[in-house]
Design a protein around this motif. Structure first.
Motif, mmCIF file in Angstrom:
data_model
loop_
_atom_site.group_PDB
_atom_site.id
_atom_site.type_symbol
_atom_site.label_atom_id
_atom_site.label_comp_id
_atom_site.label_asym_id
_atom_site.label_seq_id
_atom_site.Cartn_x
_atom_site.Cartn_y
_atom_site.Cartn_z
ATOM 1 N N LEU A 276 0.837 -1.206 0.000
ATOM 2 C CA LEU A 276 0.000 0.000 0.000
ATOM 3 C C LEU A 276 0.867 1.249 0.000
ATOM 4 C CD1 LEU A 276 -3.094 0.666 0.207
ATOM 5 C CD2 LEU A 276 -2.705 0.997 2.647
ATOM 6 N N THR A 277 1.897 1.268 0.842
ATOM 7 C CA THR A 277 2.762 2.440 0.953
ATOM 8 C C THR A 277 3.626 2.626 -0.288
ATOM 9 O OG1 THR A 277 2.855 2.124 3.367
ATOM 10 C CG2 THR A 277 4.523 3.560 2.374
ATOM 11 N N ALA A 278 4.277 1.548 -0.725
ATOM 12 C CA ALA A 278 5.218 1.652 -1.839
ATOM 13 C C ALA A 278 4.497 1.970 -3.152
ATOM 14 C CB ALA A 278 6.008 0.353 -1.965
ATOM 15 N N ASN A 279 3.440 1.210 -3.459
ATOM 16 C CA ASN A 279 2.712 1.467 -4.703
ATOM 17 C C ASN A 279 1.982 2.802 -4.658
ATOM 18 O OD1 ASN A 279 3.030 -0.988 -6.474
ATOM 19 N ND2 ASN A 279 2.313 -1.997 -4.631
ATOM 20 N N GLY A 280 1.443 3.152 -3.495
ATOM 21 C CA GLY A 280 0.794 4.459 -3.353
ATOM 22 C C GLY A 280 1.774 5.596 -3.561
ATOM 23 N N THR A 281 3.012 5.433 -3.089
ATOM 24 C CA THR A 281 4.046 6.452 -3.288
ATOM 25 C C THR A 281 4.381 6.613 -4.760
ATOM 26 O OG1 THR A 281 4.995 5.965 -1.111
ATOM 27 C CG2 THR A 281 6.398 7.144 -2.682
ATOM 28 N N VAL A 282 4.510 5.490 -5.475
ATOM 29 C CA VAL A 282 4.792 5.557 -6.916
ATOM 30 C C VAL A 282 3.676 6.311 -7.645
ATOM 31 C CG1 VAL A 282 5.018 4.198 -9.031
ATOM 32 C CG2 VAL A 282 6.216 3.479 -6.968
ATOM 33 N N ILE A 283 2.430 5.971 -7.336
ATOM 34 C CA ILE A 283 1.293 6.635 -7.987
ATOM 35 C C ILE A 283 1.291 8.130 -7.669
ATOM 36 C CG2 ILE A 283 -1.226 6.746 -8.100
ATOM 37 C CD1 ILE A 283 -1.208 3.726 -7.358
ATOM 38 N N GLY A 284 1.532 8.464 -6.395
ATOM 39 C CA GLY A 284 1.545 9.873 -5.991
ATOM 40 C C GLY A 284 2.656 10.655 -6.662
#
Length: 334
Positions: free
Chosen positions: A38-46
């Motif tokens: 959640l954190t890693a993929n969310g960071t990439v998207i952001g």
């Protein structure tokens, strides 16, 4: 068929044969796997959404892949964790069928997005002068949208409909962490050959066609780089190595499982199958963003700038707060 009552719920076993002493450890590992994803993929998207210089075709594909992985984990992991934390192992049949569709939908989507990623790198290296005219943000957005809306949904709809027509029998237990087509069909008490054949054909289409195009792309890329040793091409190939790591994480375990499944003299135990399912479903979703951060220069630099800016803003706020407190104290003393 008339002797079977309608099944409203089925039971997700999780890891078959797992001792009670390990339930807490395994569920905690799955919880942290979900948080990391959640954190890693969310960071990439952001980073891609809120940083204009990352709004390029390659990073748009990466953001779509991160979104697909994040949604896959959201559809599956919370329920898998609930099996061990809250004893919530039952799931309505209709919800199970919906999960089957989503699981294979996002799995197919990943494969098509990886294919787009390979095509992007092929054009960038083999036709660099025409790259900006062939690959644009608009074309990539349309292609990703086509993968999301048309390709992935149409391929998996038929298999899900066929699975919904099966009659379940026995204890209605599915030896898996989540509802997948193979585990669901194994709980049926009727001829499942047509459903299995359709699912197998779909899997081969999803795996082999994109993988074939990916291999063709990288064979041509390697041929071009071997003949033309320029610094720009070598830098471009550096990003290709990142993509190849992500591609290997996705395709290698899946091909292994499917090859084993078609061999008539090999029978895979349900507990081993569930462990392999967990590894190739969730480990790449945690590893992919980390690979991007470590090996993609632009994403790494953007993340560093965001962190430094956040640290600077935090330090400035603390400094202002300290100055205000000092002024207030002096006023009180006066």
């Amino acid at each position: 068929m008339s002797n079977h009552t309608a099944v409203l719920e089925i039971t997700l076993v999780g890891f078959p044969g797992l001792a009670d002493a390990f339930h807490g450890l395994v569920s905690t590992m799955m919880f942290f796997a979900y948080i990391i994803s959640l954190t890693a993929n969310g960071t990439v998207i952001g980073l891609v959404i809120f940083n204009e210089h990352l709004r390029q075709p390659m990073y748009l594909i990466i953001a779509n892949l991160a979104a697909s992985d994040l949604l896959f984990d959201t559809v599956t992991l919370p329920k898998a964790i609930a099996i061990y934390w809250f004893g919530a192992s039952t799931i309505p049949v209709k919800m199970c069928l919906f999960q089957i569709f989503l699981v294979h939908y996002f799995g197919s989507l990943d494969s098509f997005l990886l294919m787009l990623m390979a095509i992007d790198r092929y054009v960038a290296i083999c036709h660099p002068l025409r790259y900006t005219s062939i690959i644009t943000n608009k074309k990539i957005s349309i292609s990703c949208g086509f993968c999301w809306i048309i390709l992935s949904s149409s391929i998996n709809t038929v298999a899900t409909i066929l699975a919904s027509q099966l009659t379940l029998c026995g204890a209605y237990r599915v030896n898996s962490l989540f509802c997948g087509h193979t585990a669901y069909v194994a709980a049926a008490c009727m001829d499942v050959s047509s459903s299995r054949n359709v699912a197998f054909v779909n899997s081969m289409i999803v795996l082999l066609i994109p993988l074939g195009l990916i291999l063709m792309s990288y064979i041509k890329i390697i041929a071009v780089i071997s003949m033309t040793r320029t610094e720009n091409l070598q830098k471009a190939f550096y990003t290709c190595v990142t993509h190849l790591l992500v591609i290997a994480l996705y395709y290698t375990p899946r091909l292994f499982v499917y090859i084993i499944s078609v061999l008539p003299f090999v029978t895979m135990r349900s507990d081993v199958n569930t462990v392999l399912l967990f590894l190739y479903s969730f480990v790449p979703h945690m590893a992919n963003p980390i690979i991007y951060f470590l090996r993609t220069k632009e994403i790494k630099q953007t993340l560093r700038r965001v962190l430094l800016r956040s640290k600077f803003n935090m330090g400035w706020r603390q400094k202002r707060l300290t100055l205000r407190l000092g002024v207030d104290i002096r006023r009180m003393m006066m």
